[in-house]
Design an enzyme around this catalytic site. Structure first.
Site, short mmCIF file in Angstrom:
data_model
loop_
_atom_site.label_atom_id
_atom_site.label_comp_id
_atom_site.label_asym_id
_atom_site.label_seq_id
_atom_site.Cartn_x
_atom_site.Cartn_y
_atom_site.Cartn_z
N ASP A 54 -1.45 84.88 82.74
CA ASP A 54 -2.14 85.98 82.33
C ASP A 54 -2.10 85.89 80.62
OD1 ASP A 54 -3.27 88.35 82.26
OD2 ASP A 54 -1.50 89.84 82.40
N LYS A 103 -3.90 104.47 76.65
CA LYS A 103 -5.40 104.24 76.72
C LYS A 103 -6.33 105.17 76.16
CE LYS A 103 -4.74 102.01 81.21
NZ LYS A 103 -5.00 100.49 80.85
N SER A 114 -5.21 99.83 85.16
CA SER A 114 -4.37 101.05 85.62
C SER A 114 -5.02 102.23 85.33
CB SER A 114 -2.89 100.81 84.66
OG SER A 114 -2.17 99.77 85.08
P1 13P Z 1 -3.02 97.69 82.50
O1 13P Z 1 -2.22 97.65 80.97
O2 13P Z 1 -4.06 98.69 82.64
O3 13P Z 1 -2.24 97.72 83.36
O4 13P Z 1 -3.79 96.21 82.58
C1 13P Z 1 -3.11 94.90 82.80
C2 13P Z 1 -3.90 93.76 82.59
O5 13P Z 1 -4.87 93.69 82.22
C3 13P Z 1 -2.89 92.52 82.56
O6 13P Z 1 -3.79 91.50 82.22
O1 G3H Z 2 -2.06 92.68 79.53
C1 G3H Z 2 -1.00 92.50 79.30
C2 G3H Z 2 -0.13 92.93 80.45
O2 G3H Z 2 0.23 93.92 80.70
C3 G3H Z 2 1.37 91.82 80.53
O3 G3H Z 2 2.08 92.81 79.31
O4 G3H Z 2 2.29 90.60 77.59
O5 G3H Z 2 3.89 92.91 77.77
O6 G3H Z 2 4.06 90.92 79.50
P1 G3H Z 2 3.12 91.89 78.61
ZN ZN Z 3 -5.23 92.10 80.50
#
Ligand code: 13P
Ligand code: G3H
Ligand code: ZN
Length: 317
Positions: free
Chosen positions: A81, A183, A213
């Site tokens: 991610d 947000k 979310s």
């Molecule tokens: P949220 O912070 O809305 O859960 O989004 C998570 C996300 O986009 C991880 O890449």
């Molecule tokens: O978009 C980011 C995700 O919520 C992951 O968060 O980088 O704090 O693990 P993190």
């Molecule tokens: Zn993200």
């Protein structure tokens, strides 16, 4: 069974969205697998750079491999991610990830395209899918905060050119969402016209929605009643809007914050109500069960619940 995100998207496109959930520890991992099997859904395990640092790369891999053995019916992709170029190469080389995200959305268009092209070349040579990002989401991510006025929606013409030139497999688009629990206030909703305009120029191409979310008010209230101080003004995505975004090409939906809120609420309430306790397995057990139910609930809203058998059949061909 580990599959690529591309394989999942081929089955899901316009029918359902695959839930992409971040993991950082064992409790989340067990809850995640249980919740997806409970609701008979395929899923995407997301690993952020922060998770790789927190839990150690080897530990995360070992945990997922163990879960694969414990839950042989699960069908999922392992995805990096918000990767940078170096971390993408690391994951591609590891032979473990089936999908990576290269997030160069902070760079000017031509530089973003150049970086994504390099990653796509290396990833596709090994059969790994690539997600890229275009546009600027708001919120906090990897300690970088983008406020509401600096966030900008993805331009449809740029998106079409970007996909054509980079050959990425999916595209994260800015369509009104933002990252984290803090947000935008006001609940402005998704920009459906923008999603439609992107799909028109990119038919049959999977779009990814980050920052998905909901930040449920009831959850925030319970956390604050148990000693937390989360602002109550933030509003996330209305879960009922997922079903409207799916026929417009939104095929991957990223959810992390809501799961963190479940963890925070369970642990704050547990230690508030049982102040003499210090066995962390007790709230851990409650969290795993609640997290599994949370995942199953999200999958219902994403319309992925009940699709597991179909996905397995198609993916194992
Ligand atoms: P949220 O912070 O809305 O859960 O989004 C998570 C996300 O986009 C991880 O890449
Ligand atoms: O978009 C980011 C995700 O919520 C992951 O968060 O980088 O704090 O693990 P993190
Ligand atoms: Zn993200």
């Amino acid at each position: 069974m580990i599959v690529t995100t591309k394989q999942l998207f081929e089955v899901a496109y316009e029918k359902f969205a695959v839930g992409a959930y971040n993991i950082n520890n064992m409790e989340q991992t067990l809850g995640l697998f249980r919740g997806n099997l409970q609701s008979k859904a395929p899923f995407i395990i997301q690993i952020s750079k922060g998770a790789r640092k927190y839990a150690e790369v080897k530990m995360l891999e070992a945990m997922i491999r163990a879960a694969e053995e414990i839950f042989p019916d699960a069908v999922f992709a392992v995805h990096l991610d918000h990767g940078d170029e170096e971390t993408c190469y690391d994951c591609i080389e590891s032979g473990f990830y089936s999908s990576v995200m290269i997030d160069a959305s902070h760079l000017p268009l031509e530089e973003n395209i150049a970086v994504v092209k390099r990653v796509v070349e290396k990833a596709h040579a090994k059969g790994i899918s690539v997600e890229a990002e275009l546009g600027k989401l708001g919120g906090v991510e990897e300690d970088i905060k983008v406020d509401e006025k600096h966030a900008s929606l993805t331009d449809p013409d740029e998106a079409a050119e970007f996909v054509e030139r980079t050959k990425c497999d999916s595209l994260a688009v800015a369509i009104g969402t933002s990252h984290g629990a803090y947000k935008f206030s006001g609940g402005q909703g998704l920009h459906f016209d923008r999603i439609k305009a992107i799909q028109k120029l990119l038919p049959n191409f999977p779009l990814v929605m980050h920052g998905s979310s909901s930040v449920p008010q009831e959850e925030v209230k319970r956390i604050n009643d148990a000693g937390g101080k989360i602002p109550t003004t933030a509003k996330g995505v209305n879960e009922e809007e997922f079903a409207k975004a799916i026929p417009l090409g939104v095929t991957k939906v990223n959810i992390d914050t809501d799961g963190r809120l479940v963890w925070t609420r369970v642990h704050r309430e547990f230690f508030r109500d049982e102040p003499d306790q210090f066995d962390f397995r007790k709230p851990g057990k409650v969290f795993m069960a609640e997290y599994a139910n949370f995942i199953a609930h999200k999958n219902e809203k994403l319309l992925s619940a009940g699709t597991l058998d179909d996905v397995r059949k198609t993916a194992s061909k």
